[in-house]
Scaffold this active site. Structure first.
Site, short mmCIF file in Angstrom:
data_model
loop_
_atom_site.label_atom_id
_atom_site.label_comp_id
_atom_site.label_asym_id
_atom_site.label_seq_id
_atom_site.Cartn_x
_atom_site.Cartn_y
_atom_site.Cartn_z
N GLY A 44 5.28 -1.94 6.21
CA GLY A 44 5.15 -1.13 5.00
C GLY A 44 6.00 0.11 5.12
NE ARG A 45 4.19 5.18 8.77
CZ ARG A 45 3.47 6.14 8.18
NH1 ARG A 45 4.09 7.11 7.53
NH2 ARG A 45 2.16 6.12 8.25
CG HIS A 96 -1.87 -2.94 11.45
ND1 HIS A 96 -1.36 -1.80 12.03
CD2 HIS A 96 -1.22 -3.09 10.25
CE1 HIS A 96 -0.44 -1.27 11.23
NE2 HIS A 96 -0.35 -2.03 10.15
CE LYS A 110 -2.26 0.84 3.77
NZ LYS A 110 -3.26 0.86 4.87
N GLY A 150 3.23 -1.23 11.34
CA GLY A 150 3.24 -0.10 12.27
C GLY A 150 4.58 0.21 12.88
CD GLU A 193 -0.63 -7.54 7.79
OE1 GLU A 193 -1.04 -6.39 7.52
OE2 GLU A 193 -1.36 -8.42 8.25
#
Length: 395
Positions: free
Chosen positions: A269-270, A191, A63, A232, A267
């Site tokens: 991402g950032r 999450h 994402k 996160g 998971e």
């Protein structure tokens, strides 16, 4: 011309002459604005998190930065991938990602979304309510399901448990109903929220999920074999955050309390991509207003700085020109909308039209949410340190 010498992770409040020359040469070649994607940074971030969470399978969440170069870089590192839409399924399929290295974690799906993922070969999905569970009745022989629990976190950039997740009792009800329907429950997920600063949020969630696992076993339901601890993990924008190895230490201690048979996923991402992207914008005009100089850039909140609106972005901004006295200034975007302001009340040297503004930490939720509003084209992305193709232009 080789592009392997630029190390954006080394940027502070100044830019070396070598870095300046490279940035200027890229602008001369491609124009401005630009988004410079450093694949070496992606590798470094992935390896750092992998080392901090040994034994945890990292599924990169597409994402925040769904680009082919990102997928290829992480695929070469051995990463797995977290998908949420049919478009993301299409992307990883085109890039040759093996389906067994993917999961589909959007809690709410259309039937077509399930069918598209299954056709690709992705067969692990997430649900958080009965309505969603029942969508898998036609696919109960093909799919495995994770039940997503909610753990609220008002301190996060985005409290994702506000929109998704169920209670512990709700998870038990879903697991019980799944057994009646013949749907396989593979595990649990959660999450705790984007850019979570306190690792105890994960610790509390892990212990709560362990309790749910015990309750499920006591009911005689199939044992839980997987726990997805979400993403996160924090990165430093303008404020320092805990080093990732220190941040993950209590998380690892909590995970050690789980049965050895439980596989753990995450998971991120950032954390993986935020430091990898640097924006280069140029001054296209200026005006003096109420004691401050307004510099109008060729990129703004409707473009690469969309994270200022959608992601609570707080990006480190510097001028490539560092010479001279500094004055109160405002950086505004190019569109005709008054909301299009990038930074206010900052100190900058006197800039000329055409001077360059450098903004770091822009890999997450920036170009991914950019638009072409007012017909200002979004910034082009130049990929650096790409092993497969060292320099690549993305439209």
């Amino acid at each position: 011309m080789a592009r392997s010498v630029l190390d954006f992770s080394a940027f502070s409040h100044s830019v070396s002459s070598e870095e300046t020359h490279l940035i200027e040469s890229l602008v001369a070649q491609y124009g401005a604005p630009l988004m410079l994607l450093d694949c070496d940074s992606i590798r470094q971030q992935y390896r750092a998190l992998k080392a901090a969470l040994p034994g945890v399978t990292l599924h990169f969440a597409l994402k925040p930065l769904p680009l082919p170069a990102v997928v290829q870089t992480l695929l070469a590192e051995g990463a797995s991938f977290d998908l949420a839409t049919s478009g993301e399924v299409d992307l990883v399929a085109r890039e040759g990602v093996p389906a067994e290295r993917t999961i589909h974690t959007h809690p709410i799906k259309r039937d077509a979304d399930i069918r598209d993922a299954l056709a690709y070969g992705c067969d692990v999905f997430v649900v958080d309510n009965m309505n969603e569970l029942e969508k898998f009745i036609p696919y109960r022989d093909q799919a495995d399901v994770l039940i997503r629990l909610s753990f609220r976190n008002a301190e996060a950039f985005a409290d994702l448990s506000k929109k998704f997740g169920c209670s512990a009792d709700g998870a038990i009800e879903i697991a019980t109903r799944a057994q009646e329907l013949g749907i396989r429950i593979k595990g649990l997920s959660f999450h705790v929220g984007s850019q979570t600063i306190d690792p105890t949020k994960y610790v509390d969630a892990i212990h709560a999920c362990h309790e749910v696992m015990v309750r499920i076993a006591e009911l005689g339901l199939p044992a839980i074999s997987t726990l997805d601890i979400g993403g996160g993990f924090p990165v430093a924008y303008n404020d320092e955050v805990m080093p990732i190895d220190q941040f993950c230490q209590p998380i690892n201690e909590a995970l050690a309390c789980l049965p050895d048979t439980v596989q753990v996923l995450a998971e991120p991402g950032r954390f993986i991509v935020a430091p990898a992207m640097t924006n280069v914008a140029s001054v296209m005009g200026q005006a003096d207003r109420e004691g401050e100089t307004w510099y109008y850039l060729d990129d703004g909140v409707y473009g690469s700085f969309s994270g200022l609106i959608f992601d609570h972005g707080d990006y480190p901004i510097i001028s490539l020109n560092q010479e001279g006295e500094r004055f109160p200034s405002v950086l505004a975007g190019p569109t005709c909308d008054s909301i299009d302001v990038v930074a206010e009340h900052i100190l900058l040297p006197k800039l000329n039209n055409g001077d360059l503004i450098i903004t770091r930490m822009m890999g997450a939720y920036s170009s991914a949410t950019a638009t072409d509003f007012n017909f200002f084209k979004r910034a082009q992305t130049v990929v650096l340190n790409d092993i497969a193709l060292e320099n690549r232009m993305i439209g």
